[in-house]
Design a protein around this motif. Structure first.
Motif, PDB file in Angstrom:
ATOM      1  N   PRO A 118      21.928  28.413  21.002  1.00  0.00           N
ATOM      2  CA  PRO A 118      21.526  27.920  22.333  1.00  0.00           C
ATOM      3  C   PRO A 118      21.605  28.995  23.414  1.00  0.00           C
ATOM      4  N   ALA A 119      22.672  29.780  23.378  1.00  0.00           N
ATOM      5  CA  ALA A 119      22.905  30.715  24.471  1.00  0.00           C
ATOM      6  C   ALA A 119      21.876  31.839  24.483  1.00  0.00           C
ATOM      7  N   ILE A 122      17.796  29.163  27.846  1.00  0.00           N
ATOM      8  CA  ILE A 122      17.747  27.818  28.396  1.00  0.00           C
ATOM      9  C   ILE A 122      19.071  27.500  29.080  1.00  0.00           C
ATOM     10  N   MET A 148      21.228  23.718  30.240  1.00  0.00           N
ATOM     11  CA  MET A 148      21.099  22.278  30.056  1.00  0.00           C
ATOM     12  C   MET A 148      22.040  21.537  30.992  1.00  0.00           C
ATOM     13  N   TYR A 170      33.880  21.324  32.488  1.00  0.00           N
ATOM     14  CA  TYR A 170      35.175  21.636  31.877  1.00  0.00           C
ATOM     15  C   TYR A 170      36.271  21.113  32.814  1.00  0.00           C
ATOM     16  N   ASN A 212      33.658  26.616  36.430  1.00  0.00           N
ATOM     17  CA  ASN A 212      32.685  25.912  35.606  1.00  0.00           C
ATOM     18  C   ASN A 212      31.343  26.620  35.651  1.00  0.00           C
ATOM     19  N   PHE A 248      31.531  30.217  33.977  1.00  0.00           N
ATOM     20  CA  PHE A 248      32.023  30.367  32.602  1.00  0.00           C
ATOM     21  C   PHE A 248      31.035  31.102  31.693  1.00  0.00           C
ATOM     22  N   GLY A 249      29.773  30.673  31.721  1.00  0.00           N
ATOM     23  CA  GLY A 249      28.770  31.289  30.841  1.00  0.00           C
ATOM     24  C   GLY A 249      28.612  32.783  31.134  1.00  0.00           C
ATOM     25  N   THR A 256      30.837  34.713  32.516  1.00  0.00           N
ATOM     26  CA  THR A 256      32.066  35.411  32.111  1.00  0.00           C
ATOM     27  C   THR A 256      32.008  35.726  30.622  1.00  0.00           C
ATOM     28  N   LEU A 257      31.529  34.770  29.849  1.00  0.00           N
ATOM     29  CA  LEU A 257      31.461  34.979  28.404  1.00  0.00           C
ATOM     30  C   LEU A 257      30.495  36.100  28.054  1.00  0.00           C
ATOM     31  N   ARG A 276      25.784  25.037  37.406  1.00  0.00           N
ATOM     32  CA  ARG A 276      26.145  25.789  36.200  1.00  0.00           C
ATOM     33  C   ARG A 276      24.883  26.217  35.454  1.00  0.00           C
ATOM     34  N   ARG A 288      22.884  30.595  35.312  1.00  0.00           N
ATOM     35  CA  ARG A 288      22.486  31.275  34.071  1.00  0.00           C
ATOM     36  C   ARG A 288      21.097  31.892  34.195  1.00  0.00           C
TER      37      ARG A 288
END
Lengths: 300, 277, 358
Positions: C72-73, C77, C79, C87, C95, C98-99, C101-102, C146, C150
């Motif tokens: 997915p990442a 996309i 969602m 979270y 929240n 988070f994406g 940061t990862l 959120r 992205r």
């Protein structure tokens, strides 16, 4: 179909799952699987504690000796009697206490807290506490019973072969009933409340409600609790060992096996006894799952 | 109706009081006994005429009970930490990933927690000796894993399964892999579950007797239950009941405190572990 | 930004196929809504695009790249979930961050993007709060935020408003419409609420039992439904269906007889059915008029529902077939009264025995 070269998300998850399981499974294999295998293996040898690496195969000799030993059969009988009687009493009492706890009546909180105390006390401690209360010379039980005029002279509760097993059962009932009550309570609390209200509106007698509605509905949970307690009771060790030592009148299969394994250092023979105990437990589980239709289910 | 109802209420209250007394009396009696010194021990009286803490000082002076407590604490907390660490990962796999053999694995885990400890005694003895852990705490940590690990895996699996699926999917869309999902999304949410499970496992390890009895030899290597079971006085034939009761009270009071404090969580932990109707 | 293409996409759970080969093109920057009854596969289709489910067959491309095997990442996309799926242990800021940061985006970029999204959604004051301290609408904004940070090529919405109460839902619907104008990104939106679909979407895809029944602009679906299912699904209150008998073709239209011997000429596109063939006539309640004078279809009112602005009359025709009529709010009608109804051929539809519109 998805491309075999690039692992898909689901494959990655499955691989991660096995990776996550690996440490746990390795440890379990090491501390449970391997030792169990060794125990079964030793049961066909004449190994002793001193000569764990120098032994000879003796075939089924250990088992044949075991089946001819009246003390072993006494231990089997003790264990089964202990299990049936104590689990039976614990289930009945536990059900009663759970029903009281489930009713919205004053004193519930106090009762639940009090009932948790025996559960929190280590088995060894409760055995010692009751051992002291049942002491033949200075025990409070003798004092109370004599004060009430129920017995004429002090009894040697834990030494008397006729009284020792009932005493052990009494202590186990004291210690384990709370566990039963809590499990049953949890099942009771999952029952829909309007069911009772409907029954009350219809004017059904409470006793009838219990046997016709409550009991059938909590039966699955009750059976699981009974199975867990039964398996626990079949392997009982601490209580007998602390209350009455290696006395034959109360000796359980676990006490018997450990006595040979460690005290007499006869690993081969003791392992045979331990293996038979595993078989008894396996049979009990299979019986419960097939005849009692107990469903122990974590995967939905 | 009034009178009948009154009688019913009184009878019910008496019943509840009776159960409470039955549950509490042995422990209360242990406290009373522990306060009796010398020959007072041998008279049955509801409260000692001259309460004394002599038994309490004796268990720490005449017996290595302080050391025993330390041993128990060390063994129980190490095994709980180890079990929780291993179990969290395993519980994620068992609770949230579909794969073939999952049901069988869960059954095996449950089976291990059920089988009699005496059945692994000889094999474990061999292992313990081979690892050079005999009469050491390590032997207890190793052997306690047999029951703490399946228990924690089983309970955490049921907790793990209750966590919302969309949360995990949101993390996947955010680019989190399984390890990140477990450590950074699920773990922070499992505080209560970990506390309840850890506490129950701790109590089980703290109370264990058979392995501790078998794998330790000397007084100062013993854990609390073994020390209490084998405590001996000046003469071989006279058990130091006052000291035994004092030791019992010392180890039980914190346990009861913890249990009462965490009542609700313990009940939920127990039921998650056992009843799946 | 990028479009999404589905070619013959199938999905089975075990032995049961739930998506039966879907072909679909979503253009760059288009807002497409998936609608259909529950269990039609609309959410599954969205999850396939997101990569949360694996297709059992077919190809899926985003921005011209085949993404079947991408997690997915890595699909570009983002969602927004029905339950928000925030979270719980992180602040609104964390929240949203988070994406990023990862993916090891540097802190300043993260802060910039989060602040920008928060400004757009007017949640700048809420960034330090945890989800439990936010209202339903605020949580929804954080969830959308959120997705925004992205900077995805495609936004996926899975019934994002269905957990909100009615008033808030209308407000959030307007905000999503504004977002659509601001972001100009491709958006795919799953809903069971046709009002949301009609008001927000450039194009609606009607799904039924794992198949696309029709894809088109909202008005296309309203005026020219391809079959009886779409005709009945789009529009509220739902279209009336009457059993009628064809008399045959006349000048690009088909004459059918209504109960009580009233003729109606309905324009049809394709081949005309033979005379005597049983057909279904579809008329929307808002297209049933009251006839002047003595002519028209006779109906008896069974029940009247007054909604204030409009009045719904449940009526029975002479042969017992039911019909819903939408009238003005103040029209003085009552149960038991007889009405004379007027249907017009231009606003009626004819469906063949297979359900297809003629």
């Amino acid at each position: 179909m998805s491309d075999p070269q690039t692992p898909s998300l689901m494959h990655q998850r499955r691989r991660a799952a096995w990776l996550f399981l690996l440490p746990m499974l390795t440890v379990l294999a090491g501390v449970a699987g391997w030792p169990l295998f060794r125990t079964v293996f030793f049961s066909f040898t004449d190994a002793t504690l001193a000569t764990l690496d120098g032994f000879q195969g003796v075939g089924l000799d250990n088992y044949l000796w075991l089946l001819r030993d009246p003390v072993w059969w006494r231990a089997v009988w003790n264990t089964l009697l202990f299990t049936v009687v104590s689990v039976g009493i614990e289930t009945t009492l536990g059900l009663g206490i759970a029903l009281i706890l489930n009713a919205h009546l004053p004193g519930r909180g106090l009762l639940r807290a009090a009932v948790l105390i025996p559960w929190a006390i280590p088995t060894v401690v409760s055995a010692q506490m009751w051992g002291w209360m049942f002491h033949d010379l200075y025990g409070v039980v003798n004092a109370i019973l004599m004060g009430l005029g129920l017995i004429a002279e002090p009894r040697a509760w834990t030494a008397d072969p006729d009284l020792a097993l009932p005493v052990v059962i009494a202590v186990d009932v004291w210690k384990s009933t709370p566990f039963m009550a809590l499990l049953i309570l949890a099942a009771l609390q999952m029952l829909p409340r309007d069911l009772y209200e409907a029954a009350r509106v219809d004017g059904v007698h409470p006793v009838k409600v219990f046997f016709r509605i409550t009991l059938p509905l909590i039966r699955p949970a009750l059976m699981v609790a009974v199975l867990f307690r039964t398996l626990d009771a079949l392997r009982v060790f601490d209580l007998m060992y602390v209350l009455t030592g290696n006395s034959r009148s109360t000796m359980s299969m676990s006490v018997y096996a450990r006595q040979y394994l460690i005290d007499f250092q006869d690993v081969g023979y003791g392992s045979a006894a331990a293996t038979l105990l595993v078989l008894v437990l396996a049979v009990a589980t299979v019986l419960a799952v097939t005849l009692g239709r107990v469903r122990v289910d974590a995967g939905r | 109706m009034g009178l009948k109802r009154m009688i019913g209420r009184v009878a019910f209250a008496l019943l509840v009081l009776g159960i409470v007394a039955w549950a509490v009396f042995p422990f209360a009696w242990a406290i009373v006994t522990s306060l009796k010194a010398g020959s007072a021990l041998f008279t049955v009286e509801a409260w000692p005429s001259q309460p004394s803490l002599a038994n309490y000082t004796a268990i720490f002076k005449e017996q290595p009970f302080g050391r025993n407590i330390l041993n128990s604490l060390l063994a129980a907390s190490s095994v709980v930490a180890l079990s929780l660490g291993l179990a969290v990962l395993a519980a994620y796999a068992l609770g949230r990933v579909r794969f073939r053999g999952r049901g069988l694995l869960l059954f095996v885990v449950l089976g291990v927690s059920m089988f009699p400890q005496v059945a692994v005694l000889s094999g474990l003895f061999e292992l313990v000796r081979w690892l050079g852990l005999y009469n050491r705490i390590g032997s207890l940590v190793l052997s306690y894993l047999i029951f703490t690990l399946p228990f924690t895996v089983w309970v955490l699996t049921t907790f793990m399964r209750e966590l919302p699926k969309e949360l995990e999917e949101a993390a996947m869309v955010d680019g989190a892999g399984p390890f990140v999902i477990v450590t950074r999304v699920f773990l922070p949410l499992m505080g209560p579950a970990l506390a309840a499970t850890g506490l129950l496992a701790f109590i089980a390890a703290w109370n264990e007797f058979l392995f501790a009895l078998t794998f330790t030899l000397t007084d100062d290597a013993r854990t609390v239950p073994v020390a209490i079971a084998l405590m001996s006085g000046a003469s071989q034939y006279e058990l130091p009941w006052g000291q035994i009761m004092a030791a019992s009270v010392v180890v039980t009071v914190p346990l009861i405190g913890l249990v009462l404090l965490f009542q609700r969580r313990i009940v939920s932990g127990l039921t998650a572990g056992a009843v799946k109707g | 930004m990028a479009g999404v293409t589905l070619r013959g996409v199938r999905k089975s759970f075990g032995r049961i196929e739930v998506i039966h080969g879907v072909d679909l093109d979503v253009a760059d920057g288009e807002f497409v809504a998936f609608v259909g009854p529950s269990g039609c596969g609309k959410s599954t289709l969205l999850r396939l695009i997101a990569g949360l489910e694996e297709p059992s067959g077919g190809d899926l491309s985003i921005g011209g790249q085949r993404v079947n095997d991408r997690p997915p990442a890595a699909r570009g996309i983002a969602m927004v979930f029905q339950s928000y799926a925030l979270y719980p242990h992180m602040t609104a800021y964390d929240n949203m961050a988070f994406g990023l940061t990862l993916s090891r985006t540097d802190k300043r970029t993260i802060a910039e993007r989060v602040r920008a999204a928060a400004r757009l959604l007017q949640i700048e004051d809420l960034l330090d709060r945890k989800p439990r301290d936010l209202s339903g609408g605020q949580r929804q904004r954080v969830a959308i935020g959120r997705a925004i940070v992205r900077e995805p090529q495609v936004f996926l919405f899975d019934e994002p408003l269905s957990n909100l109460d009615a008033g808030l839902r209308v407000q959030m619907r307007l905000e999503i419409a504004k977002l659509k104008a601001d972001l100009r990104a491709t958006m795919i939106y799953v809903t069971h609420d046709q009002v949301e679909a009609m008001t927000l979407a450039d194009r609606i895809v009607v799904l039924n039992a794992g198949r696309v029944e029709q894809a088109g602009t909202p008005l296309e679906l309203y005026h020219r439904p391809r079959n009886r299912f779409v005709a009945g699904f789009i529009g509220s209150p739902a279209m009336n269906f009457l059993d009628v008998v064809s008399e045959g073709r006349a000048d690009g239209s088909v004459r059918v007889w209504l109960p009580g011997g009233v003729p109606l000429d309905v324009a049809v596109g394709g081949a005309a059915p033979p005379a005597g063939a049983p057909l279904t006539l579809g008329v929307r309640p808002e297209h049933v008029g009251l006839a002047d004078g003595g002519a028209g279809l006779v109906a008896t009112i069974l029940a009247v529902e007054r909604l204030g602005g409009e009045t719904h009359c449940h009526a029975a025709l002479e042969d017992g077939q039911r019909l819903l009529v939408r009238l003005d709010g103040d029209r003085p009608v009552a149960a038991g009264e007889r009405l004379r109804l007027n249907l017009r051929g231009e606003t009626a539809h004819l469906f063949g025995p297979d359900g297809r519109r003629l």
